[in-house]
Design a protein around this motif. Structure first.
Motif, mmCIF file in Angstrom:
data_model
loop_
_atom_site.group_PDB
_atom_site.id
_atom_site.type_symbol
_atom_site.label_atom_id
_atom_site.label_comp_id
_atom_site.label_asym_id
_atom_site.label_seq_id
_atom_site.Cartn_x
_atom_site.Cartn_y
_atom_site.Cartn_z
ATOM 1 N N GLN A 90 0.827 -1.216 0.000
ATOM 2 C CA GLN A 90 0.000 0.000 0.000
ATOM 3 C C GLN A 90 0.865 1.272 0.000
ATOM 4 O O GLN A 90 0.646 2.198 0.775
ATOM 5 C CB GLN A 90 -0.966 -0.001 1.186
ATOM 6 C CG GLN A 90 -1.964 -1.156 1.127
ATOM 7 C CD GLN A 90 -2.925 -1.155 2.302
ATOM 8 O OE1 GLN A 90 -2.534 -0.950 3.446
ATOM 9 N NE2 GLN A 90 -4.178 -1.394 2.024
ATOM 10 N N LEU A 91 1.830 1.290 -0.912
ATOM 11 C CA LEU A 91 2.742 2.418 -1.061
ATOM 12 C C LEU A 91 2.473 3.143 -2.375
ATOM 13 O O LEU A 91 1.893 2.568 -3.298
ATOM 14 C CB LEU A 91 4.207 1.949 -1.036
ATOM 15 C CG LEU A 91 4.661 1.178 0.203
ATOM 16 C CD1 LEU A 91 6.046 0.577 -0.028
ATOM 17 C CD2 LEU A 91 4.674 2.097 1.429
ATOM 18 N N THR A 92 2.922 4.370 -2.455
ATOM 19 C CA THR A 92 2.841 5.132 -3.697
ATOM 20 C C THR A 92 4.262 5.310 -4.241
ATOM 21 O O THR A 92 5.137 5.829 -3.551
ATOM 22 C CB THR A 92 2.213 6.515 -3.463
ATOM 23 O OG1 THR A 92 0.890 6.343 -2.929
ATOM 24 C CG2 THR A 92 2.136 7.295 -4.776
ATOM 25 N N LEU A 93 4.485 4.844 -5.473
ATOM 26 C CA LEU A 93 5.798 4.962 -6.086
ATOM 27 C C LEU A 93 6.027 6.412 -6.544
ATOM 28 O O LEU A 93 5.276 6.943 -7.347
ATOM 29 C CB LEU A 93 5.924 4.012 -7.269
ATOM 30 C CG LEU A 93 7.247 4.062 -8.048
ATOM 31 C CD1 LEU A 93 8.419 3.659 -7.159
ATOM 32 C CD2 LEU A 93 7.177 3.156 -9.274
ATOM 33 N N LEU A 94 7.084 7.029 -6.014
ATOM 34 C CA LEU A 94 7.428 8.398 -6.394
ATOM 35 C C LEU A 94 8.468 8.443 -7.506
ATOM 36 O O LEU A 94 8.388 9.264 -8.413
ATOM 37 C CB LEU A 94 7.955 9.170 -5.175
ATOM 38 C CG LEU A 94 6.983 9.360 -4.011
ATOM 39 C CD1 LEU A 94 7.674 10.078 -2.855
ATOM 40 C CD2 LEU A 94 5.743 10.125 -4.453
ATOM 41 N N ASP A 95 9.440 7.536 -7.431
ATOM 42 C CA ASP A 95 10.515 7.559 -8.418
ATOM 43 C C ASP A 95 11.225 6.221 -8.414
ATOM 44 O O ASP A 95 11.337 5.561 -7.373
ATOM 45 C CB ASP A 95 11.511 8.673 -8.085
ATOM 46 C CG ASP A 95 12.338 9.102 -9.288
ATOM 47 O OD1 ASP A 95 12.131 8.519 -10.372
ATOM 48 O OD2 ASP A 95 13.180 9.997 -9.153
ATOM 49 N N TYR A 96 11.700 5.817 -9.599
ATOM 50 C CA TYR A 96 12.456 4.577 -9.713
ATOM 51 C C TYR A 96 13.609 4.772 -10.684
ATOM 52 O O TYR A 96 13.406 5.193 -11.823
ATOM 53 C CB TYR A 96 11.559 3.430 -10.185
ATOM 54 C CG TYR A 96 12.293 2.130 -10.392
ATOM 55 C CD1 TYR A 96 12.176 1.413 -11.580
ATOM 56 C CD2 TYR A 96 13.116 1.608 -9.395
ATOM 57 C CE1 TYR A 96 12.866 0.228 -11.766
ATOM 58 C CE2 TYR A 96 13.801 0.420 -9.574
ATOM 59 C CZ TYR A 96 13.685 -0.264 -10.767
ATOM 60 O OH TYR A 96 14.369 -1.443 -10.953
ATOM 61 N N HIS A 97 14.827 4.476 -10.210
ATOM 62 C CA HIS A 97 16.027 4.575 -11.035
ATOM 63 C C HIS A 97 16.414 3.163 -11.460
ATOM 64 O O HIS A 97 17.054 2.432 -10.699
ATOM 65 C CB HIS A 97 17.157 5.242 -10.252
ATOM 66 C CG HIS A 97 16.836 6.651 -9.823
ATOM 67 N ND1 HIS A 97 17.303 7.760 -10.485
ATOM 68 C CD2 HIS A 97 16.066 7.119 -8.808
ATOM 69 C CE1 HIS A 97 16.848 8.853 -9.892
ATOM 70 N NE2 HIS A 97 16.098 8.495 -8.874
ATOM 71 N N SER A 98 16.021 2.783 -12.634
ATOM 72 C CA SER A 98 16.237 1.410 -13.070
ATOM 73 C C SER A 98 17.717 1.065 -13.192
ATOM 74 O O SER A 98 18.110 -0.093 -12.997
ATOM 75 C CB SER A 98 15.539 1.171 -14.422
ATOM 76 O OG SER A 98 16.037 2.069 -15.402
ATOM 77 N N GLN A 99 18.562 2.051 -13.494
ATOM 78 C CA GLN A 99 19.992 1.778 -13.645
ATOM 79 C C GLN A 99 20.654 1.410 -12.332
ATOM 80 O O GLN A 99 21.659 0.700 -12.306
ATOM 81 C CB GLN A 99 20.704 2.992 -14.258
ATOM 82 C CG GLN A 99 20.277 3.280 -15.697
ATOM 83 C CD GLN A 99 20.980 4.490 -16.261
ATOM 84 O OE1 GLN A 99 21.507 5.314 -15.530
ATOM 85 N NE2 GLN A 99 20.984 4.598 -17.580
ATOM 86 N N THR A 100 20.110 1.921 -11.244
ATOM 87 C CA THR A 100 20.678 1.595 -9.927
ATOM 88 C C THR A 100 19.768 0.708 -9.104
ATOM 89 O O THR A 100 20.194 0.172 -8.080
ATOM 90 C CB THR A 100 20.946 2.892 -9.136
ATOM 91 O OG1 THR A 100 19.712 3.606 -8.972
ATOM 92 C CG2 THR A 100 21.959 3.766 -9.849
ATOM 93 N N GLY A 101 18.516 0.586 -9.520
ATOM 94 C CA GLY A 101 17.581 -0.249 -8.775
ATOM 95 C C GLY A 101 17.007 0.419 -7.543
ATOM 96 O O GLY A 101 16.437 -0.264 -6.676
ATOM 97 N N VAL A 102 17.126 1.713 -7.433
ATOM 98 C CA VAL A 102 16.668 2.430 -6.238
ATOM 99 C C VAL A 102 15.299 3.057 -6.496
ATOM 100 O O VAL A 102 15.110 3.756 -7.497
ATOM 101 C CB VAL A 102 17.679 3.511 -5.825
ATOM 102 C CG1 VAL A 102 17.137 4.327 -4.648
ATOM 103 C CG2 VAL A 102 19.008 2.871 -5.458
#
Length: 637
Positions: A90-102
């Motif tokens: 039940q979280l809201t995704l704000l940002d995802y850096h696919s190159q670092t996995g963060v």
């Protein structure tokens, strides 16, 4: 085909009219510290204005955002898998850096606290999650103004009110960050930047530049504990060998291009200089002059020290002032002026004056200093001096150093540089920015030059408090404790302020570049400064940007990717246009307060050479030869 070949031959030696010049390889003596490709999202948000951020401080003293967490995934995890995790908890995704996995998530605090949701994620043992943690608040030791801030430093943070000792009113927020210097410093990126200052020398051992080991000093040893002065680590001190093969022996702390030695400190021992360099029958007259002019000479000798302090004085050392760059700075001392007996003849009146003066430099000395800064890896060069004479030597030296940003003072004559050009500020390069001076009321200083075409921005330049040079003697340990300061005004100071801001912008742009290409085009720095300038009515039609530099806005725009795309400007002419009567080659530049008069240098043409013209006619000759050859062949057949 032959026509195309001929045209190519004709053009092969011509400079491409729209091609950006390739940067020459520069030996880097310093490598800026590298950071993670991720920057704290909190810093961007907290500095963006009224948006409310809730912070938690736990029993360990750790501080983090109350409704966010960070989750580290295995590199290569798909966005869909990350979104599934968000749904699961039940979280809201704000940002995802696919190159670092963060990934950065926002949580519903009515359901979980940060520690509770982290525990749940850890207990789930998801195969693609490497870790989960709070979104910690990065404390940069700047929760308030540095402990060496003084109310007189209006150019850093102008609180309004009267500025003593000048009894002049100031305007609130009329400074380099519109009242947000602390927020601007919070946005800055870490690293190391070298700012070269070709000037009157620098008081290298001023306590606000360099902290010395006290016990060693008592034994007449200069052991540096902390300093913002650049050091050539490839050179072994005092071994009389050019260890790094750059052409300069023992240049560990810069170079004196005027006296051709390795002492780049400001010259202040006037009496000793007179005894060593003036004939015995003339010494008394110059010693008599000193009685009235010594303070003025000290001010001129302090010019480079003053500018260096504005840019990079030590911060949070409970003394003096903080430099604009705070901690990530190396000041490269390049002395291009010194004490001299100046004999000057006015050609109009045919009168000659002869006196003890300070800081005359010629074009060659300046060019050598610029070349040194280039090969030793400086990123920013402060040019707080100039002339109405357009030296091609200096222009070429700037042109041939495209990896450095040059910050040039616009001049102190109160004139329009469009009609009375002032150099090097009026040279047109993408990697040169020309600076006018403003006062504590956010208006153009009365002495400042201006130009809607050739002067780019304004910066604080009146009543600027900074370091004053002092005479230091290794035989007198107390002389190294002299901690003096002085007010100065001029576009020299405005250039120094801009160089400090430019250094921080350089670090920010460096941080934003891709990991495989850490070089930053100096034109980008200039572009960021002009695009982010705070508009002022007094600078409309006085500068190209129509405003004053704004460190906070520049860093904010870079942080949030809101800068327009930088496109290098194309300048139509690369020659210096002058009259035939003014063709003198060796130029002198008064460095004291940026009030400089000089004669211009010779120009050169850039038309096609004779072999280029021959190349243009080659295709027609070949065409005629083939055409009549075929006709002759058919006739005989």
């Amino acid at each position: 085909m032959f026509l195309a070949m001929g045209v190519l031959y004709w053009l092969k030696d011509s400079p491409p009219p729209f091609q950006k010049p390739l940067s020459e390889p520069v030996e880097q003596k310093r490598i800026p510290a590298q950071k993670s490709p991720l920057k704290s999202t909190f810093i961007k948000k907290i500095a963006s204005g009224p948006k409310k951020i809730q912070i938690v401080k736990n029993s360990k003293g750790e501080r983090y955002i109350a409704d966010e967490i960070i989750v580290g995934f295995i590199v290569g995890t798909s966005l869909k898998d990350v979104e599934n995790i968000a749904k699961q908890f039940q979280l809201t995704l704000l940002d995802y850096h696919s190159q670092t996995g963060v990934a950065q998530f926002k949580l519903n605090t009515s359901l979980y606290t940060v520690s509770e949701i982290i525990n749940l994620i850890q207990k789930d043992h998801h195969p693609k999650i490497r870790y989960s943690e709070p979104n910690y608040v990065m404390t940069l030791n700047i929760t308030e103004l540095p402990n060496d801030y003084d109310e007189a430093l209006w150019y850093l943070k102008n609180k309004g009110g009267e500025l003593s000792p000048f009894k002049t009113e100031t305007k609130k927020n009329a400074d380099i960050a519109f009242g947000k210097i602390v927020e601007a410093w919070a946005l800055r990126s870490e690293g190391k930047v070298i700012v070269a200052i070709p000037d009157t020398g620098i008081d290298i051992y001023h306590p606000d530049f360099t902290e010395l080991n006290a016990s060693d000093l008592s034994q007449q040893k200069l052991t540096i504990e902390k300093t913002h002065i650049w050091k050539n680590t490839a050179e072994i001190p005092d071994d009389n060998i050019d260890n790094d093969h750059n052409g300069y022996v023992d240049d560990t702390l810069g170079w004196d291009f005027f006296n051709i030695d390795n002492d780049a400190s400001a010259d202040l021992n006037f009496l000793e200089w007179i005894d060593e360099n003036v004939s015995e029958n003339e010494r008394d007259q110059y010693k008599e002059q000193l009685k009235t002019d010594e303070e003025a000479l000290i001010k001129e000798a302090s010019h480079g020290t003053h500018i260096g302090g504005v840019i990079g004085a030590l911060s949070n050392n409970q003394r003096g002032i903080p430099g604009i760059v705070l901690n990530d700075i190396e000041i490269m001392p390049l002395k291009i002026g010194s004490i001299s007996i100046i004999e000057e003849t006015d050609e109009t009146t045919n009168q000659t004056t002869k006196k003890l003066g300070y800081s005359l430099a010629n074009s060659i000395v300046v060019a050598e200093a610029i070349e040194y800064a280039k090969i030793m890896g400086a990123q920013v060069v402060n040019l707080s001096w100039g002339s109405t004479g357009a030296s091609q030597t200096i222009k070429d030296s700037i042109k041939n150093a495209p990896n450095m940003l040059f910050v040039a003072a616009a001049g102190n004559e109160g004139k329009n540089n469009d009609t009375t050009p002032y150099y090097p500020a009026s040279f047109q390069f993408n990697h040169l920015i020309s600076v006018a001076a403003t006062d504590p009321k956010d208006t153009l200083a009365s002495f400042s030059n201006y130009s809607p075409k050739l002067v780019h921005v304004g910066a604080p330049g009146r009543y600027i408090l900074s370091l004053k040079a002092s005479l230091r003697d290794i035989q007198d340990a107390d002389s190294f404790q002299k901690n003096e300061y002085i007010y100065m005004s001029g576009t020299s100071m405005a250039a120094g302020v801009t160089s400090g801001v430019a250094a921080l912008v350089y670090l920010e742009l460096l941080e934003k570049n891709t990991p495989n290409d850490k070089k930053t085009d100096p034109g980008e720095i200039k572009f960021a400064l002009t695009q982010s300038a705070r508009r002022l009515t007094s600078l409309e039609n006085k500068t190209t940007a129509g405003g004053i530099i704004d460190l906070y806005s520049a860093l904010y725009l870079i942080n949030n990717n809101e800068l327009p795309t930088y496109v290098p400007e194309q300048f139509p002419d690369d020659t210096v246009a002058i009259s035939a009567s003014d063709q003198k080659e060796d130029k002198t530049f008064n460095l004291g307060a940026c009030g400089f008069i000089d004669t211009p240098t010779s120009s050169h043409s850039s038309g096609p050479s004779s072999h280029q013209l021959i190349g243009f006619f080659i295709p027609f000759i070949l065409f005629l030869w083939i055409f009549f050859g075929i006709r002759l062949f058919k006739k005989h057949v």
